[in-house]
Write a protein that holds these residues in place. Structure first.
Motif, PDB file in Angstrom:
ATOM      1  N   LEU A 120      31.942  22.696   2.974  1.00 58.58           N
ATOM      2  CA  LEU A 120      30.585  23.130   3.605  1.00 58.58           C
ATOM      3  C   LEU A 120      30.675  24.695   3.713  1.00 58.58           C
ATOM      4  CD1 LEU A 120      28.032  22.936   5.319  1.00 58.58           C
ATOM      5  CD2 LEU A 120      29.453  22.648   7.200  1.00 58.58           C
ATOM      6  N   PHE A 121      31.996  25.510   3.843  1.00 59.69           N
ATOM      7  CA  PHE A 121      32.039  26.588   3.831  1.00 59.69           C
ATOM      8  C   PHE A 121      31.554  27.176   2.423  1.00 59.69           C
ATOM      9  CE2 PHE A 121      34.100  30.828   3.183  1.00 59.69           C
ATOM     10  CZ  PHE A 121      33.957  31.423   4.043  1.00 59.69           C
ATOM     11  N   SER A 122      32.034  26.713   1.584  1.00 60.31           N
ATOM     12  CA  SER A 122      32.243  27.400   0.222  1.00 60.31           C
ATOM     13  C   SER A 122      30.549  27.325  -0.267  1.00 60.31           C
ATOM     14  CB  SER A 122      32.916  26.637  -0.933  1.00 60.31           C
ATOM     15  OG  SER A 122      32.632  25.143  -1.003  1.00 60.31           O
ATOM     16  N   GLY A 123      29.959  26.252  -0.087  1.00 59.06           N
ATOM     17  CA  GLY A 123      28.443  26.024  -0.514  1.00 59.06           C
ATOM     18  C   GLY A 123      27.649  27.224   0.180  1.00 59.06           C
ATOM     19  N   VAL A 124      27.758  27.319   1.621  1.00 63.31           N
ATOM     20  CA  VAL A 124      26.908  28.372   2.254  1.00 63.31           C
ATOM     21  C   VAL A 124      27.328  29.682   1.961  1.00 63.31           C
ATOM     22  CG1 VAL A 124      26.244  29.102   4.613  1.00 63.31           C
ATOM     23  CG2 VAL A 124      26.608  26.447   4.448  1.00 63.31           C
ATOM     24  N   TRP A 125      28.734  29.943   1.803  1.00 66.27           N
ATOM     25  CA  TRP A 125      28.876  31.267   1.497  1.00 66.27           C
ATOM     26  C   TRP A 125      28.571  31.845  -0.159  1.00 66.27           C
ATOM     27  CZ3 TRP A 125      31.944  33.721  -2.314  1.00 66.27           C
ATOM     28  CH2 TRP A 125      32.396  34.896  -1.959  1.00 66.27           C
ATOM     29  N   ALA A 126      28.624  30.722  -0.922  1.00 63.48           N
ATOM     30  CA  ALA A 126      28.046  31.243  -2.126  1.00 63.48           C
ATOM     31  C   ALA A 126      26.572  31.538  -2.172  1.00 63.48           C
ATOM     32  CB  ALA A 126      28.274  30.075  -3.231  1.00 63.48           C
ATOM     33  N   THR A 127      25.808  30.812  -1.380  1.00 62.85           N
ATOM     34  CA  THR A 127      24.410  30.960  -1.112  1.00 62.85           C
ATOM     35  C   THR A 127      24.021  32.327  -0.378  1.00 62.85           C
ATOM     36  OG1 THR A 127      24.095  28.655  -1.247  1.00 62.85           O
ATOM     37  CG2 THR A 127      22.224  29.897  -0.317  1.00 62.85           C
ATOM     38  N   LEU A 128      24.732  32.360   0.595  1.00 62.77           N
ATOM     39  CA  LEU A 128      24.548  33.619   1.588  1.00 62.77           C
ATOM     40  C   LEU A 128      25.033  34.959   1.079  1.00 62.77           C
ATOM     41  CD1 LEU A 128      23.958  31.931   5.133  1.00 62.77           C
ATOM     42  CD2 LEU A 128      22.408  32.380   3.273  1.00 62.77           C
ATOM     43  N   VAL A 129      26.253  34.817   0.432  1.00 62.97           N
ATOM     44  CA  VAL A 129      27.174  36.150   0.090  1.00 62.97           C
ATOM     45  C   VAL A 129      27.091  36.349  -1.329  1.00 62.97           C
ATOM     46  CG1 VAL A 129      29.108  37.270   0.552  1.00 62.97           C
ATOM     47  CG2 VAL A 129      28.315  35.645   2.379  1.00 62.97           C
ATOM     48  N   ALA A 353      32.295  44.915   1.501  1.00 63.79           N
ATOM     49  CA  ALA A 353      33.204  44.541   2.393  1.00 63.79           C
ATOM     50  C   ALA A 353      32.648  44.302   3.764  1.00 63.79           C
ATOM     51  CB  ALA A 353      34.436  45.622   2.556  1.00 63.79           C
ATOM     52  N   VAL A 354      31.852  45.016   4.393  1.00 61.98           N
ATOM     53  CA  VAL A 354      31.297  44.776   5.944  1.00 61.98           C
ATOM     54  C   VAL A 354      30.383  43.488   5.748  1.00 61.98           C
ATOM     55  CG1 VAL A 354      29.823  45.650   7.657  1.00 61.98           C
ATOM     56  CG2 VAL A 354      31.609  47.306   6.609  1.00 61.98           C
ATOM     57  N   TYR A 355      29.394  43.351   4.769  1.00 58.72           N
ATOM     58  CA  TYR A 355      28.597  42.286   4.807  1.00 58.72           C
ATOM     59  C   TYR A 355      29.273  40.972   4.643  1.00 58.72           C
ATOM     60  CZ  TYR A 355      24.965  39.255   2.985  1.00 58.72           C
ATOM     61  OH  TYR A 355      24.219  38.224   2.953  1.00 58.72           O
ATOM     62  N   SER A 356      30.134  41.249   3.708  1.00 59.24           N
ATOM     63  CA  SER A 356      30.928  39.885   3.503  1.00 59.24           C
ATOM     64  C   SER A 356      31.648  39.332   4.436  1.00 59.24           C
ATOM     65  CB  SER A 356      31.874  39.969   2.247  1.00 59.24           C
ATOM     66  OG  SER A 356      32.435  38.776   1.828  1.00 59.24           O
ATOM     67  N   PHE A 357      32.375  40.328   5.212  1.00 60.21           N
ATOM     68  CA  PHE A 357      33.282  39.887   6.450  1.00 60.21           C
ATOM     69  C   PHE A 357      32.344  39.390   7.405  1.00 60.21           C
ATOM     70  CE2 PHE A 357      35.019  40.917  10.481  1.00 60.21           C
ATOM     71  CZ  PHE A 357      36.138  40.155  10.451  1.00 60.21           C
ATOM     72  N   VAL A 358      31.205  40.067   7.819  1.00 59.57           N
ATOM     73  CA  VAL A 358      30.469  39.862   8.855  1.00 59.57           C
ATOM     74  C   VAL A 358      29.824  38.522   8.723  1.00 59.57           C
ATOM     75  CG1 VAL A 358      28.425  40.290  10.303  1.00 59.57           C
ATOM     76  CG2 VAL A 358      29.763  42.262   9.672  1.00 59.57           C
ATOM     77  N   VAL A 359      29.050  38.274   7.534  1.00 64.29           N
ATOM     78  CA  VAL A 359      28.344  36.854   7.196  1.00 64.29           C
ATOM     79  C   VAL A 359      29.493  35.827   7.248  1.00 64.29           C
ATOM     80  CG1 VAL A 359      26.707  35.722   5.679  1.00 64.29           C
ATOM     81  CG2 VAL A 359      26.502  38.181   6.069  1.00 64.29           C
ATOM     82  N   SER A 360      30.586  35.962   6.486  1.00 68.69           N
ATOM     83  CA  SER A 360      31.730  34.996   6.493  1.00 68.69           C
ATOM     84  C   SER A 360      32.153  34.680   7.731  1.00 68.69           C
ATOM     85  CB  SER A 360      32.951  35.584   5.348  1.00 68.69           C
ATOM     86  OG  SER A 360      32.242  35.930   4.314  1.00 68.69           O
ATOM     87  N   LEU A 361      32.201  35.617   8.466  1.00 73.44           N
ATOM     88  CA  LEU A 361      32.757  35.229  10.045  1.00 73.44           C
ATOM     89  C   LEU A 361      31.813  34.324  10.815  1.00 73.44           C
ATOM     90  CD1 LEU A 361      35.091  36.111  12.153  1.00 73.44           C
ATOM     91  CD2 LEU A 361      33.424  37.749  12.979  1.00 73.44           C
ATOM     92  N   VAL A 362      30.365  34.678  10.714  1.00 71.38           N
ATOM     93  CA  VAL A 362      29.415  34.032  11.035  1.00 71.38           C
ATOM     94  C   VAL A 362      29.445  32.463  10.480  1.00 71.38           C
ATOM     95  CG1 VAL A 362      27.006  33.511  11.585  1.00 71.38           C
ATOM     96  CG2 VAL A 362      27.832  35.758  11.787  1.00 71.38           C
ATOM     97  N   ILE A 363      29.455  32.229   9.130  1.00 71.53           N
ATOM     98  CA  ILE A 363      29.501  30.895   8.734  1.00 71.53           C
ATOM     99  C   ILE A 363      30.801  30.250   8.980  1.00 71.53           C
ATOM    100  CG2 ILE A 363      29.706  29.747   6.406  1.00 71.53           C
ATOM    101  CD1 ILE A 363      28.453  32.320   5.104  1.00 71.53           C
ATOM    102  N   ALA A 364      31.774  30.992   9.122  1.00 75.62           N
ATOM    103  CA  ALA A 364      33.110  30.151   9.558  1.00 75.62           C
ATOM    104  C   ALA A 364      32.829  29.670  10.957  1.00 75.62           C
ATOM    105  CB  ALA A 364      34.332  31.121   9.503  1.00 75.62           C
ATOM    106  N   ILE A 365      32.398  30.345  11.882  1.00 73.04           N
ATOM    107  CA  ILE A 365      32.270  29.939  13.197  1.00 73.04           C
ATOM    108  C   ILE A 365      31.322  28.893  13.353  1.00 73.04           C
ATOM    109  CG2 ILE A 365      31.135  30.854  15.656  1.00 73.04           C
ATOM    110  CD1 ILE A 365      32.279  33.480  14.783  1.00 73.04           C
TER     111      ILE A 365
END
Length: 406
Positions: A120-129, A353-365
């Motif tokens: 689930l994380f990998s699919g959403v991350w690829a799409t949004l990041v 770095a900032v974009y990936s960290f912030v969006v990834s944090l939201v996706i992970a939560i």
């Protein structure tokens, strides 16, 4: 087909084998009871991201003429319906990059996260990041045009210092923070179970990295420079890492040498076409030394990046991207240029770095809220492979009698 097209096709195969190579590399670094789980993270990323790339990832990866915004529209070429077959080699080359980038993140969550949560994380991350960042840097987006906007040299990122390594490293940090620490997390508590697997995986990564960096080389001269730099920087990275280990009183080993090679490979990724071999050697040496120290940060700062995605990919990616501002042909501060290139390199590094960290944090939560993210404590203690996958990395028949020595 033209010679460059043939080489891009061959390079796609080289990059494709890097993800199974990563599965071996990561698989060797974890404990024996979670090898299948760890390797399956890489293999599943190939499946999920490969499907998404064909459906809409490639379409999001570039801006068509007159198109602007956050990323390319996922609907302008949904399912590659509007892509001419003549472009399919480039489509495939982009797909294997998306696969390996997503798989890299999984090293941060070894031993404690379930496959469903990762998928689930990998699919959403690829799409949004990943897809948007690739469009920014390579597909006609704002980072690609930053030099023209500011009146400086263009951002240099040959094969993914920002798109691949900083992107994946920042995401790994966010995911590791949300996942929390492994049971018994402490220095030396989770030793690699197989040095040979790590060595084979590192060899496949280095092998594939030649196509990774040179797949779009326009001339034999370009390909030759990229090849030499892709050999030299990781070689110097090995020397740098072992040197640090010896000076710190550690016994040198294959794991450190392989990690030094990866550090050098990551650092040279954005810059293999824009550095002389001498400066590439220095870059690899710096990356090997810096990453040997950086992998200890997780213990000091209290985040559990299991397989050092942050300490290798984020750190070496930043070093390699910024290094261009000092030593790139013609435009580096020490090679005839001014601070313009360093400025745009720094902006691109910070933004990704900032974009990936912030969006990834939201996706992970979000994933944690839906799936719980981690496996139950009893499964983590007993081993994820047997409980979640019904497979073992090494199936040993306990009824087999040992062969007597003669």
């Amino acid at each position: 087909m033209t010679a460059p097209e043939v080489w891009t096709l061959a390079s796609s195969a080289l990059v494709l084998i890097m993800t199974p190579g990563l599965a071996l590399f990561y698989g060797g670094l974890v404990r024996v009871r979670s090898v299948v789980n760890m390797m399956l993270f890489s293999v599943s990323a190939m499946g999920v991201v490969g499907v998404l790339w064909i459906l809409f990832g490639y379409s999001m990866n570039y801006f068509a003429e007159g198109e602007s915004g956050f990323a390319g529209s996922p609907f302008k070429d949904f399912g590659l319906m509007n892509t001419p077959p003549a472009d399919f080699i480039g489509v495939g080359f982009g797909a294997v990059f998306a696969m390996i980038t997503t798989a890299l993140i999984s090293g941060a969550i070894a031993d404690r996260v379930g496959l469903g949560s990762w998928v689930l994380f990998s699919g959403v991350w690829a799409t949004l990041v990943y897809f948007p960042v690739a469009a920014w840097v390579w597909g006609g987006g704002w980072i690609m045009n930053l030099g023209a906007t500011l009146g400086t040299p263009d951002v240099i990122d040959l094969a993914g210092g920002t798109v691949i390594h900083i992107n994946a490293g920042a995401a790994a940090l966010a995911l590791a923070i949300v996942a929390g620490k492994r049971l018994g997390f402490a220095p030396g508590s989770h030793k690699p179970h197989s040095v040979p697997l790590v060595t084979i995986g590192a060899a496949l990564l280095w092998f594939g990295w030649i196509g990774f960096n040179s797949g779009l080389a326009a001339t034999p001269a370009d390909a030759g420079l990229i090849l030499v730099n892709t050999l030299g920087a990781p070689a110097a990275g090995i020397v740098g890492w072992i040197l640090v280990d010896v000076l710190r009183g550690k016994k040198p080993g294959v794991i450190g040498a392989a990690s030094g090679a990866v550090a050098g490979l990551v650092a040279i990724t954005p810059s293999a076409l824009n550095l002389s071999p001498l400066w590439a050697l220095l870059l690899g040496l710096i990356a090997g030394i810096a990453c040997a120290f950086a992998i200890d940060w997780k213990y000091r700062l209290g985040y559990d990046d299991s397989l050092d995605v942050v300490g290798l990919h984020l750190v070496a990616g930043v070093i390699g991207s910024l290094y261009l501002g000092f030593f790139a042909f013609d435009d580096g501060l020490f090679t005839g240029g001014d601070a313009g290139l360093l400025l745009v390199q720094a902006i691109s590094v910070l933004a990704v770095a900032v974009y990936s960290f912030v969006v990834s944090l939201v996706i992970a939560i979000g994933v944690k809220a839906v799936t719980g993210l981690r496996v139950p404590q009893t499964v983590e203690e007993g081993g994820i492979d047997a409980a979640a996958h019904g497979e073992e990395a090494y199936a040993i028949d306990p009824t087999t009698e040992p062969v007597p020595m003669r």
